[in-house]
Write a protein that holds these residues in place. Structure first.
Motif, PDB file in Angstrom:
ATOM      1  N   UNK A 121       0.820  -1.212   0.000  1.00  0.00           N
ATOM      2  CA  UNK A 121       0.000   0.000   0.000  1.00  0.00           C
ATOM      3  C   UNK A 121       0.853   1.260   0.000  1.00  0.00           C
ATOM      4  N   UNK A 122       2.137   1.133   0.369  1.00  0.00           N
ATOM      5  CA  UNK A 122       3.029   2.282   0.481  1.00  0.00           C
ATOM      6  C   UNK A 122       4.181   2.235  -0.519  1.00  0.00           C
ATOM      7  N   UNK A 123       4.247   1.170  -1.302  1.00  0.00           N
ATOM      8  CA  UNK A 123       5.330   0.961  -2.265  1.00  0.00           C
ATOM      9  C   UNK A 123       4.867   1.405  -3.646  1.00  0.00           C
ATOM     10  N   UNK A 124       5.763   2.067  -4.370  1.00  0.00           N
ATOM     11  CA  UNK A 124       5.442   2.527  -5.729  1.00  0.00           C
ATOM     12  C   UNK A 124       6.023   1.631  -6.806  1.00  0.00           C
ATOM     13  N   UNK A 125       7.180   1.038  -6.536  1.00  0.00           N
ATOM     14  CA  UNK A 125       7.809   0.106  -7.475  1.00  0.00           C
ATOM     15  C   UNK A 125       8.362  -1.053  -6.665  1.00  0.00           C
ATOM     16  N   UNK A 126       8.121  -2.277  -7.163  1.00  0.00           N
ATOM     17  CA  UNK A 126       8.677  -3.469  -6.520  1.00  0.00           C
ATOM     18  C   UNK A 126       9.389  -4.302  -7.573  1.00  0.00           C
ATOM     19  N   UNK A 127      10.567  -4.769  -7.222  1.00  0.00           N
ATOM     20  CA  UNK A 127      11.328  -5.693  -8.065  1.00  0.00           C
ATOM     21  C   UNK A 127      11.280  -7.017  -7.328  1.00  0.00           C
ATOM     22  N   UNK A 128      10.666  -8.025  -7.959  1.00  0.00           N
ATOM     23  CA  UNK A 128      10.438  -9.294  -7.260  1.00  0.00           C
ATOM     24  C   UNK A 128      11.259 -10.425  -7.854  1.00  0.00           C
ATOM     25  N   UNK A 129      11.420 -11.460  -7.051  1.00  0.00           N
ATOM     26  CA  UNK A 129      12.067 -12.686  -7.503  1.00  0.00           C
ATOM     27  C   UNK A 129      13.488 -12.837  -7.004  1.00  0.00           C
ATOM     28  N   UNK A 130      13.847 -14.078  -6.741  1.00  0.00           N
ATOM     29  CA  UNK A 130      15.205 -14.394  -6.302  1.00  0.00           C
ATOM     30  C   UNK A 130      16.186 -14.168  -7.445  1.00  0.00           C
ATOM     31  N   UNK A 143      17.746  -4.930 -12.094  1.00  0.00           N
ATOM     32  CA  UNK A 143      17.605  -6.317 -11.668  1.00  0.00           C
ATOM     33  C   UNK A 143      18.847  -7.088 -12.095  1.00  0.00           C
ATOM     34  N   UNK A 144      19.126  -8.154 -11.391  1.00  0.00           N
ATOM     35  CA  UNK A 144      20.340  -8.918 -11.661  1.00  0.00           C
ATOM     36  C   UNK A 144      20.151 -10.095 -12.581  1.00  0.00           C
ATOM     37  N   UNK A 145      18.928 -10.659 -12.610  1.00  0.00           N
ATOM     38  CA  UNK A 145      18.676 -11.817 -13.468  1.00  0.00           C
ATOM     39  C   UNK A 145      17.329 -11.651 -14.167  1.00  0.00           C
ATOM     40  N   UNK A 146      17.224 -12.289 -15.321  1.00  0.00           N
ATOM     41  CA  UNK A 146      16.070 -12.068 -16.204  1.00  0.00           C
ATOM     42  C   UNK A 146      14.752 -12.617 -15.658  1.00  0.00           C
ATOM     43  N   UNK A 147      14.781 -13.455 -14.632  1.00  0.00           N
ATOM     44  CA  UNK A 147      13.543 -13.953 -14.036  1.00  0.00           C
ATOM     45  C   UNK A 147      12.893 -12.917 -13.119  1.00  0.00           C
ATOM     46  N   UNK A 148      13.640 -11.906 -12.737  1.00  0.00           N
ATOM     47  CA  UNK A 148      13.100 -10.876 -11.850  1.00  0.00           C
ATOM     48  C   UNK A 148      12.262  -9.895 -12.661  1.00  0.00           C
ATOM     49  N   UNK A 149      11.239  -9.329 -12.014  1.00  0.00           N
ATOM     50  CA  UNK A 149      10.330  -8.405 -12.684  1.00  0.00           C
ATOM     51  C   UNK A 149      10.305  -7.073 -11.961  1.00  0.00           C
ATOM     52  N   UNK A 150      10.130  -6.005 -12.723  1.00  0.00           N
ATOM     53  CA  UNK A 150      10.001  -4.657 -12.169  1.00  0.00           C
ATOM     54  C   UNK A 150       8.561  -4.213 -12.403  1.00  0.00           C
ATOM     55  N   UNK A 151       7.851  -3.917 -11.306  1.00  0.00           N
ATOM     56  CA  UNK A 151       6.444  -3.540 -11.385  1.00  0.00           C
ATOM     57  C   UNK A 151       6.205  -2.161 -10.769  1.00  0.00           C
ATOM     58  N   UNK A 152       5.381  -1.377 -11.428  1.00  0.00           N
ATOM     59  CA  UNK A 152       4.799  -0.195 -10.784  1.00  0.00           C
ATOM     60  C   UNK A 152       3.567  -0.689 -10.046  1.00  0.00           C
ATOM     61  N   UNK A 153       3.390  -0.212  -8.830  1.00  0.00           N
ATOM     62  CA  UNK A 153       2.269  -0.639  -8.003  1.00  0.00           C
ATOM     63  C   UNK A 153       1.209   0.448  -8.071  1.00  0.00           C
ATOM     64  N   UNK A 154       0.024   0.084  -8.582  1.00  0.00           N
ATOM     65  CA  UNK A 154      -1.089   1.033  -8.687  1.00  0.00           C
ATOM     66  C   UNK A 154      -2.129   0.685  -7.636  1.00  0.00           C
ATOM     67  N   UNK A 155      -2.540   1.713  -6.898  1.00  0.00           N
ATOM     68  CA  UNK A 155      -3.524   1.515  -5.837  1.00  0.00           C
ATOM     69  C   UNK A 155      -4.768   2.329  -6.168  1.00  0.00           C
ATOM     70  N   UNK A 156      -5.912   1.667  -6.149  1.00  0.00           N
ATOM     71  CA  UNK A 156      -7.159   2.363  -6.435  1.00  0.00           C
ATOM     72  C   UNK A 156      -8.313   1.614  -5.785  1.00  0.00           C
ATOM     73  N   UNK A 157      -9.125   2.334  -5.030  1.00  0.00           N
ATOM     74  CA  UNK A 157     -10.315   1.749  -4.395  1.00  0.00           C
ATOM     75  C   UNK A 157     -10.005   0.456  -3.643  1.00  0.00           C
ATOM     76  N   UNK A 158      -9.001   0.494  -2.775  1.00  0.00           N
ATOM     77  CA  UNK A 158      -8.624  -0.652  -1.948  1.00  0.00           C
ATOM     78  C   UNK A 158      -8.083  -1.821  -2.767  1.00  0.00           C
ATOM     79  N   UNK A 159      -7.772  -1.586  -4.039  1.00  0.00           N
ATOM     80  CA  UNK A 159      -7.247  -2.639  -4.901  1.00  0.00           C
ATOM     81  C   UNK A 159      -5.823  -2.284  -5.314  1.00  0.00           C
ATOM     82  N   UNK A 160      -4.962  -3.295  -5.358  1.00  0.00           N
ATOM     83  CA  UNK A 160      -3.582  -3.095  -5.778  1.00  0.00           C
ATOM     84  C   UNK A 160      -3.357  -3.867  -7.058  1.00  0.00           C
TER      85      UNK A 160
END
Length: 166
Positions: A121-130, A143-160
């Motif tokens: 709810x407080x994060x704007x961008x998350x890079x996920x994955x080992x 990111x260090x490896x191609x399996x990792x993803x970079x996401x913008x986090x959009x929050x609207x009406x209690x939905x992420x």
């Protein structure tokens, strides 16, 4: 919570000029990890009120315009780190609403637990994955490896929602 390093001015770990905190504690133990010294939860220094105040002061400093805060590690999304980081990012968003927050984690979005999702709810961008050494590529951005993803986090009406940007 402990942290290994704090950079008050960083231009590598996210968009724009940022403050970057490398927290201690990670259980992923990725082969080839560039920051293995951050794995123990007791590594480095204790994250205390003085460090929290310093980061907020740096984010508010008008002499060097910072776009936001980056949390890396270790793993900021580990539940032991969230006990400290969740109230901290809430405070950042309350006192510095124009600053964005980027988080690197070894967890995949779909693996996140309830408290980890609260953090989103407080994060704007998350890079996920080992980090996966067999998929490592130094040409990748943020990111260090191609399996990792970079996401913008959009929050609207209690939905992420997550929008992959790389």
């Amino acid at each position: 919570m402990h942290y290994l390093q704090y950079y008050p001015v960083d231009i590598v770990n996210g968009e724009g000029t940022r403050c970057t905190l490398f927290v201690s504690g990670c259980e992923h133990a990725c082969r080839g990890c560039y920051n293995q010294k951050s794995w123990p939860f007791s590594a480095g220094l204790e994250f205390d009120e003085a460090m929290e105040q310093q980061i907020l002061k740096d984010l508010k400093d008008t002499r060097i315009k910072r776009q936001g805060l980056t949390l890396s590690g270790g793993d900021p999304m580990h539940p032991r780190n969230l006990e400290t980081l969740l109230p901290f990012v809430q405070r950042i968003k309350a006192e510095c609403p124009d600053k964005d927050i980027w988080v690197w984690t070894g967890y995949k979005i779909e693996e996140l637990t309830g408290i980890q999702r609260q953090m989103l709810s407080y994060v704007d961008v998350i890079i996920d994955g080992k980090f996966e050494q067999s998929k490592a590529d130094p040409a990748l951005v943020w990111r260090g490896s191609s399996n990792q993803n970079v996401y913008r986090v959009h929050k609207e009406n209690q939905r992420i929602d997550f929008v992959q940007i790389l």
